[in-house]
Motif scaffolding. Sequence first.
Motif, short mmCIF file in Angstrom:
data_model
loop_
_atom_site.label_atom_id
_atom_site.label_comp_id
_atom_site.label_asym_id
_atom_site.label_seq_id
_atom_site.Cartn_x
_atom_site.Cartn_y
_atom_site.Cartn_z
N ASP A 75 -66.97 48.96 20.63
CA ASP A 75 -67.09 48.62 19.21
C ASP A 75 -67.59 49.82 18.41
OD1 ASP A 75 -66.19 46.08 19.54
OD2 ASP A 75 -68.18 45.16 19.63
N ARG A 76 -68.53 50.57 18.98
CA ARG A 76 -69.04 51.77 18.31
C ARG A 76 -67.97 52.87 18.27
NH1 ARG A 76 -74.11 52.67 16.96
NH2 ARG A 76 -73.86 54.91 17.29
N LEU A 77 -67.21 52.99 19.36
CA LEU A 77 -66.13 53.97 19.41
C LEU A 77 -65.08 53.66 18.34
CD1 LEU A 77 -64.66 56.37 20.67
CD2 LEU A 77 -63.71 54.78 22.39
N LYS A 78 -64.75 52.39 18.23
CA LYS A 78 -63.78 51.97 17.21
C LYS A 78 -64.31 52.27 15.82
CE LYS A 78 -61.31 47.92 15.45
NZ LYS A 78 -61.06 46.46 15.63
N HIS A 79 -65.60 52.00 15.62
CA HIS A 79 -66.23 52.25 14.32
C HIS A 79 -66.12 53.71 13.92
CE1 HIS A 79 -69.18 52.06 11.06
NE2 HIS A 79 -69.79 53.09 11.62
N TRP A 80 -66.43 54.60 14.86
CA TRP A 80 -66.41 56.03 14.55
C TRP A 80 -64.98 56.57 14.41
CZ3 TRP A 80 -70.14 58.46 12.43
CH2 TRP A 80 -71.45 58.06 12.65
N LEU A 81 -64.06 56.02 15.20
CA LEU A 81 -62.67 56.42 15.04
C LEU A 81 -62.14 56.05 13.66
CD1 LEU A 81 -61.13 55.49 18.52
CD2 LEU A 81 -61.48 57.78 17.60
N CYS A 82 -62.55 54.87 13.19
CA CYS A 82 -62.12 54.44 11.85
C CYS A 82 -62.76 55.30 10.77
CB CYS A 82 -62.49 52.97 11.64
SG CYS A 82 -61.51 51.82 12.63
N LYS A 83 -63.94 55.82 11.03
CA LYS A 83 -64.62 56.68 10.06
C LYS A 83 -63.97 58.05 9.95
CE LYS A 83 -68.24 54.28 8.53
NZ LYS A 83 -68.49 54.05 7.08
N ILE A 84 -63.64 58.64 11.10
CA ILE A 84 -63.13 60.02 11.10
C ILE A 84 -61.61 60.09 11.04
CG2 ILE A 84 -65.14 60.79 12.40
CD1 ILE A 84 -63.36 61.02 14.87
N GLY A 85 -60.94 58.95 11.31
CA GLY A 85 -59.48 58.94 11.33
C GLY A 85 -58.82 59.49 10.07
N PRO A 86 -59.23 59.03 8.88
CA PRO A 86 -58.61 59.54 7.64
C PRO A 86 -58.77 61.05 7.48
CG PRO A 86 -59.84 57.54 7.18
CD PRO A 86 -60.17 57.92 8.59
N PHE A 87 -59.93 61.57 7.86
CA PHE A 87 -60.16 63.01 7.73
C PHE A 87 -59.33 63.81 8.73
CE2 PHE A 87 -64.03 60.83 6.34
CZ PHE A 87 -64.14 61.32 5.04
N LEU A 88 -59.15 63.24 9.93
CA LEU A 88 -58.31 63.89 10.93
C LEU A 88 -56.86 63.97 10.44
CD1 LEU A 88 -59.59 62.29 14.28
CD2 LEU A 88 -59.96 64.64 13.47
N LEU A 89 -56.39 62.89 9.84
CA LEU A 89 -55.00 62.86 9.35
C LEU A 89 -54.80 63.82 8.19
CD1 LEU A 89 -54.40 59.01 9.52
CD2 LEU A 89 -53.22 60.74 10.88
N ILE A 90 -55.69 63.75 7.20
CA ILE A 90 -55.54 64.62 6.03
C ILE A 90 -55.72 66.09 6.41
CG2 ILE A 90 -56.51 65.22 3.78
CD1 ILE A 90 -57.31 62.26 3.50
N GLY A 91 -56.77 66.37 7.20
CA GLY A 91 -57.03 67.75 7.61
C GLY A 91 -55.95 68.29 8.52
N GLY A 92 -55.53 67.47 9.49
CA GLY A 92 -54.52 67.92 10.45
C GLY A 92 -53.18 68.19 9.79
#
Length: 219
Positions: free
Chosen positions: A172-189
């Motif tokens: 659940d914590r892993l999912k939480h953090w993935l959802c937090k950083i996911g948008p930045f990974l997509l935009i930055g990448g």
Amino acid sequence: MENDFYLPYLLDYSNLTAESTVIFVIAIMAAIIVNAEGQAFLATFLGDSRTDVKDRFHFNVFLHMSIPGMLCFLVAGFGWVKEIEINSNKFKNYPRLSLVISRLAGPLANILLANIAASLSWILGNFGFVDKVFSSMVAVNITMAVYGLLPVPPLPGSSLLFAFFPDNHTFDRLKHWLCKIGPFLLIGGFGLIRLSGWEGVSSLVNPIVVSLMKFTLDF
């Protein structure tokens, strides 16, 4: 469309015109509405009904917009909608599978809209009109649908990844953090890909987009 990397779903900022920008924005708005409402419709159909349907079925594009998702549209040519709230506990049968199906209804709705737009473009062409709006709508919707299947949150494809997560605190914590950083990974990448000229994952995804566009719209 000589270079597959510069398809209509990517704005050419070196040769930006008001017409191309307006058309792109219109296509984005249509893609956002059908993606969000598609998820909401299937979630409701599968059992996650709400007393106030206006929470979902308002067809107000501005309420469906995600700021990071809109930024990704400008950077990479695809984006995502503001998360549609879905309560998987309300699904009577196979809640995890029903959640995945509900999320993937968004990309499916984009494909359906792309086909409708392609038909309208074909009709206009037969009457001698030069169409740019509907053909761009085809490109944007297909691009959003295909890239939306990447298993990176907040894209709908991430639901496939999360479906295999066990129900425990660690995941659940892993999912939480993935959802937090996911948008930045997509935009930055994808921003890096755009600036460097290196195609990256686009070299795998773009051929699928091109094939679907050729199948849907003869360009």
